[in-house]
Design a protein around this motif. Structure first.
Motif, PDB file in Angstrom:
ATOM      1  N   ALA A 227      39.109  26.328  -7.295  1.00 12.23           N
ATOM      2  CA  ALA A 227      40.505  26.205  -7.728  1.00 12.23           C
ATOM      3  C   ALA A 227      41.133  24.941  -7.145  1.00 12.23           C
ATOM      4  CB  ALA A 227      41.284  27.445  -7.304  1.00 12.23           C
ATOM      5  N   LYS A 228      40.876  24.661  -5.854  1.00 11.27           N
ATOM      6  CA  LYS A 228      41.415  23.445  -5.223  1.00 11.27           C
ATOM      7  C   LYS A 228      40.889  22.194  -5.920  1.00 11.27           C
ATOM      8  CE  LYS A 228      42.135  25.239  -0.551  1.00 11.27           C
ATOM      9  NZ  LYS A 228      41.735  25.152   0.875  1.00 11.27           N
ATOM     10  N   GLU A 229      39.597  22.192  -6.245  1.00 14.21           N
ATOM     11  CA  GLU A 229      39.000  21.018  -6.888  1.00 14.21           C
ATOM     12  C   GLU A 229      39.573  20.803  -8.284  1.00 14.21           C
ATOM     13  OE1 GLU A 229      34.518  19.149  -7.665  1.00 14.21           O
ATOM     14  OE2 GLU A 229      34.776  21.042  -6.560  1.00 14.21           O
ATOM     15  N   ALA A 230      39.762  21.885  -9.041  1.00 10.66           N
ATOM     16  CA  ALA A 230      40.332  21.781 -10.391  1.00 10.66           C
ATOM     17  C   ALA A 230      41.787  21.338 -10.336  1.00 10.66           C
ATOM     18  CB  ALA A 230      40.213  23.122 -11.107  1.00 10.66           C
ATOM     19  N   LEU A 231      42.543  21.865  -9.367  1.00  8.18           N
ATOM     20  CA  LEU A 231      43.945  21.470  -9.220  1.00  8.18           C
ATOM     21  C   LEU A 231      44.082  20.020  -8.778  1.00  8.18           C
ATOM     22  CD1 LEU A 231      45.317  24.694  -7.496  1.00  8.18           C
ATOM     23  CD2 LEU A 231      46.038  23.813  -9.737  1.00  8.18           C
ATOM     24  N   SER A 232      43.060  19.487  -8.070  1.00 11.93           N
ATOM     25  CA  SER A 232      43.099  18.099  -7.585  1.00 11.93           C
ATOM     26  C   SER A 232      42.711  17.102  -8.661  1.00 11.93           C
ATOM     27  CB  SER A 232      42.172  17.944  -6.375  1.00 11.93           C
ATOM     28  OG  SER A 232      42.609  18.766  -5.312  1.00 11.93           O
ATOM     29  N   GLY A 233      42.311  17.553  -9.854  1.00 12.85           N
ATOM     30  CA  GLY A 233      42.036  16.632 -10.960  1.00 12.85           C
ATOM     31  C   GLY A 233      40.600  16.525 -11.388  1.00 12.85           C
ATOM     32  N   ALA A 234      39.700  17.368 -10.889  1.00 16.08           N
ATOM     33  CA  ALA A 234      38.289  17.308 -11.283  1.00 16.08           C
ATOM     34  C   ALA A 234      38.163  17.641 -12.773  1.00 16.08           C
ATOM     35  CB  ALA A 234      37.470  18.278 -10.443  1.00 16.08           C
ATOM     36  N   ARG A 235      37.298  16.858 -13.477  1.00 17.96           N
ATOM     37  CA  ARG A 235      37.075  17.098 -14.903  1.00 17.96           C
ATOM     38  C   ARG A 235      35.602  17.137 -15.256  1.00 17.96           C
ATOM     39  NH1 ARG A 235      41.805  13.728 -18.152  1.00 17.96           N
ATOM     40  NH2 ARG A 235      43.524  14.294 -16.752  1.00 17.96           N
ATOM     41  N   ASN A 236      34.735  16.999 -14.278  1.00 21.54           N
ATOM     42  CA  ASN A 236      33.293  17.009 -14.513  1.00 21.54           C
ATOM     43  C   ASN A 236      32.628  18.063 -13.632  1.00 21.54           C
ATOM     44  OD1 ASN A 236      33.671  14.725 -16.200  1.00 21.54           O
ATOM     45  ND2 ASN A 236      33.458  13.358 -14.433  1.00 21.54           N
TER      46      ASN A 236
END
Length: 269
Positions: A227-236
């Protein structure tokens, strides 16, 4: 009578004596003039003879001596001209050397300026990249968003590998970014008929565990990290050491019509 004769004789004697003196003076004057004239003529003649003698008897050595100074003067002038030419050449050479030295001095300055400018540009670019990376790594999100997305990922992909968990979180954030869906995490998750856990009660139970501090198993912690990684802008996502771009996926399900990618138990499009 005798007295008169005596007086006449005396007068006659005086007259004769004066006349004799006048004649003697005139004769002396003529002699003096003649003597002076002869002397002058003799002197002039002597001077003319001396002049003629000087003119005639000029030795050849005098001419040579006169020519020698002239030649010496010419040689001196020629030497002076050579020295001036040499001086001019030396001046020209010195000017050229000075110009060359100035050019040589200026070249490194320009080179240093260019290097400094390039280094400054590179530093600015590096700082810009670092700034972007920092922004991505420290993207702002609320604790409420983290809580809600972590619980949803746990409910939808708790049994999936980490990249399956991250894929679900990326799909939620893709919806937040596009205009066809609501613009907040909460609105996207609670949108009607979109996510089953939001309506069947499983999401509420996961949130209760999160709030009670019991959301701390390895699986739940992996959901929080995704969740933290997705919220920080990860797209891959990374699958088998290869990067899979996931920025265009907006749907996932166990049974999805027209899906284009399958990951674990989920189908994506």
């Amino acid at each position: 009578m005798k007295f008169r004769k005596l007086l006449l004789c005396m007068l006659a004697g005086i007259f004769l004596a004066g006349f004799a003196n006048i004649y003697t003076y005139a004769a002396e004057e003529d002699q003096n003039v003649t003597v002076n004239t002869d002397t002058t003529d003799k002197t002039a003649g002597t001077q003319n003879d001396a002049a003629n003698t000087n003119i005639v008897t000029v030795p050849d050595s005098t001419t040579e001596d006169l020519q020698k100074p002239a030649d010496a003067a010419g040689t001196a002038n020629a030497d002076t001209a050579k020295e001036e030419t040499a001086s001019a050449d030396n001046t020209t050479v010195k000017e050229q050397e000075t110009k060359t030295a100035d050019t040589t001095k200026k070249a490194p300055v320009k080179t240093k300026a260019k290097k400094a400018k390039a280094a400054k540009a590179a530093k600015a670019a590096k700082a810009k990249v670092t700034k972007k990376a920092t922004v991505k790594a420290t993207a702002k999100y609320s604790k409420a968003d983290l809580r809600l997305l972590s619980a949803l990922i746990y409910c939808e992909a708790g049994g999936e590998a980490y990249n399956g968990k991250l894929a679900v979180g990326i799909v939620v954030m893709n919806r937040v970014r596009v205009s066809a869906f609501p613009d907040s995490v909460k609105s996207v998750i609670y949108q009607r008929y979109q996510f089953g856990p939001a309506t069947n009660g499983s999401l509420s139970r996961a949130l209760a565990e999160y709030d009670n501090g019991k959301f701390n198993s390895q699986n739940e912690k992996a959901c929080v990290r995704a969740a933290k990684e997705a919220l920080s802008g990860a797209r891959n996502i990374t699958i088998g050491g290869k990067t899979k771009k996931f920025g265009s996926y907006l749907y996932f399900s166990g049974r999805l019509r027209g899906y284009t990618y399958r990951l674990g138990h989920h189908q994506f499009k």
